[in-house]
Enzyme design. Sequence first.
Site, PDB file in Angstrom:
ATOM      1  CG  ASP B  66     -31.747 -35.928  44.482  1.00  0.00           C
ATOM      2  OD1 ASP B  66     -32.433 -35.079  45.080  1.00  0.00           O
ATOM      3  OD2 ASP B  66     -31.297 -35.728  43.347  1.00  0.00           O
ATOM      4  CG  ASP B 128     -24.125 -34.720  34.001  1.00  0.00           C
ATOM      5  OD1 ASP B 128     -25.386 -34.725  34.037  1.00  0.00           O
ATOM      6  OD2 ASP B 128     -23.421 -34.760  35.026  1.00  0.00           O
ATOM      7  CG  HIS B 130     -27.443 -35.714  36.625  1.00  0.00           C
ATOM      8  ND1 HIS B 130     -26.748 -34.560  36.341  1.00  0.00           N
ATOM      9  CD2 HIS B 130     -28.418 -35.349  37.497  1.00  0.00           C
ATOM     10  CE1 HIS B 130     -27.287 -33.546  37.008  1.00  0.00           C
ATOM     11  NE2 HIS B 130     -28.311 -33.992  37.704  1.00  0.00           N
TER      12      HIS B 130
END
Lengths: 232, 232, 232, 232
Positions: B66, B128, B130
């Site tokens: 990413d 969260d 992810h």
Amino acid sequence: MKIMIEKDFEAMSETTKNILFGHMSQDKRVNLSITAGNTPVHVYKKMVEIVKDSPNYANVHYYNFDEVPVAGQKEGITITDLRKLYFTPATIDEANIHPLTVENYAEQDKRLAMDGGLDAMLIGLGGDGHFCGNMPTTTSFENLTYKIKVTGEEPWFVPDMMEKDMEFVTMGPVSVMRVKHLILIVNGEKKAEMVKNVLQGPVTEEFPASILQLHPNLTVILDEAAASKLDR
Amino acid sequence: MKIMIEKDFEAMSETTKNILFGHMSQDKRVNLSITAGNTPVHVYKKMVEIVKDSPNYANVHYYNFDEVPVAGQKEGITITDLRKLYFTPATIDEANIHPLTVENYAEQDKRLAMDGGLDAMLIGLGGDGHFCGNMPTTTSFENLTYKIKVTGEEPWFVPDMMEKDMEFVTMGPVSVMRVKHLILIVNGEKKAEMVKNVLQGPVTEEFPASILQLHPNLTVILDEAAASKLDR
Amino acid sequence: MKIMIEKDFEAMSETTKNILFGHMSQDKRVNLSITAGNTPVHVYKKMVEIVKDSPNYANVHYYNFDEVPVAGQKEGITITDLRKLYFTPATIDEANIHPLTVENYAEQDKRLAMDGGLDAMLIGLGGDGHFCGNMPTTTSFENLTYKIKVTGEEPWFVPDMMEKDMEFVTMGPVSVMRVKHLILIVNGEKKAEMVKNVLQGPVTEEFPASILQLHPNLTVILDEAAASKLDR
Amino acid sequence: MKIMIEKDFEAMSETTKNILFGHMSQDKRVNLSITAGNTPVHVYKKMVEIVKDSPNYANVHYYNFDEVPVAGQKEGITITDLRKLYFTPATIDEANIHPLTVENYAEQDKRLAMDGGLDAMLIGLGGDGHFCGNMPTTTSFENLTYKIKVTGEEPWFVPDMMEKDMEFVTMGPVSVMRVKHLILIVNGEKKAEMVKNVLQGPVTEEFPASILQLHPNLTVILDEAAASKLDR
């Protein structure tokens, strides 16, 4: 995902047979799981001609991926169908056939791991988006091999032999994701819409086969009719 | 999934390093994708000691999974962090580093396929739920490598450098499922609840990492604190 | 072939341990074959610390690659040594230990094929160029697992316990070539000449380990002394 | 080794084609190396029918394993033959064809490693026991891809176009051992004796193909005539 569109049912069956033989012809134990039903009928007819009485495929082992027991019968619907279509005419040694049953399903994933995993699995697609016995409303993506009880109020088509409270078993999404090469075959116009849904739509438990988009090595073989609604 | 629970951050890091070296020490090209951030800091410290100036690991290639670009800077947050933590101190040859960028992301899956695929990927878990840049509300399970635009109304924590309308890129769930060995590391009590959610709860886009339950070869390495809420 | 030269016995052992853990930490059945003898003593000491009482490695199965029976004893030299060095202190489950014996050797290759093959094998090098029980003058490259009878006139060193007419068994060159990752460890100056012979000289049955040059995924880990005569 | 004996040249060709399609139909880059010559002529005829103008096999890359340059011509004998038999009629994209030449041979093994290795190689057997360009008297088992100069005094048949001092190149035994699936096809009674020599005789550089007994995944496809002298 690799989508191969063949001109008709015959060409789809020929390509599928070739892919299976590619696996079966290696010099190692090869673990296959193959589907019952109508879609693979010509695949098995072609395979029987080659495998029958041949010494070349003693390295191939067969594992069922789902089973529906039949009251009063020793074996279930899937294995009975596979015996008729392939195992018996192809003279497969009983030692190479590994049935899945309501009794042994809880050991299926461990057994497969111990045997080196499945090299290839051949599956079809249900008109309602199911694969193996993973039906809409009863499938959770986090399932390994599991057991389902028929409630009689299923939104999906329940075959006549599936009575209320009957139980059946199937390898779940997690189990299928572990197969090294997954081969999905679909033919016919009436499944064209569902082919589009599961291959090009969102991943959703509503159409269980949509999860197959996440498989790392999926080959889809369609006839022209089944592929007719795909975005190309 | 294989869950390994280590007594602390140091033991988690040591085990992780060993697993990575198992891959790197083979006599073939090895393609790795490794995470930036705080969780792997000790992993990289240990790796630098071994890899720095060594002729033994020229077969290892590194791909980013990413990237978040930074206005006015040539390279993004992830690669900058990885250079600092590992590539530079470990003296990795520039030819073995394959950055992902907002410009080249659309070719990432094809490039990886052409290079033989990723042998291993090391990832962390967000508080969260992810993984990589797959955030709640922006992730669809059917995504390959994709680009996301920050709206400024994200329910997830948006780091300061992520301004409204900024774009970032990430390998998606389909891309990650293709990695041959996926390694997830998590430490600390404050992620314990999320560890339980994603590893033992339902597969849901609400907690994107829950999809990792479907990976065919996932090793999870936790310290005791991160594992404290798991059903064992 | 990938040659890794470490500064001393300790560093060689640490690298070897890490490579083995890389294999053992995957989420699948892992089949290992590991050597007895002096070379791996520190490798096993390090492994015992990690594996002892750990639930993390129940997926690992161990297969012997050679065996020398001892008159009047239930088990042979190799397995006895491995139990002492590793299996017993590492608390390996008996169900995960697969001995090779004079009685079952003829089934070894088939058994391994049925169990999915060996993922990794750790071997040493004899001062006379032997590997496993493949000795100069008794090895033919076309051997699978085979049995050898001691004639008492062997040109190679015959340990005291090997009396004339005694039989021992070993996996042969063909069997070893099938291992997915072969790891050869050698230390000490007195083997330096043989290291050069087998890794950089002609492939010849005179030095059986020279055949290992043909293995598709061979990692050689040497200390500086053992590597001192190699062309670099 | 897995030996498949088919009733005639046609059946041998059909089986071979199916095995190749098994590889080619996977959802990943597939690297193949295929032989020129007379033995595979029907294999390629069958393949052309399927591959010509098809979008299904863009994932397949082709690498030559040997080459004999021709004075005054841009390309050598092998690639010229393969273009005529397969690449041109099958409309293979030039970007998927990777020739081996006297100029680039020294990079062949590294190039293959960088591209993920060969998934399958189809080879034939010479009447003198050669495979690829590994000829009796010029082959050493420890060879990677190498260059040979014709002396004019070769004991093996030297084709007319091979003049004294001419050079040719071939992947050597070590290179071929790295191929994941090796497929050897032989037909005709006049090779029956050599088939027995190389598959059931000692491993010797006198018959270079005897080394193939050591390949970890070798499928041999013979017609009845070529198999007529084998011990079954």
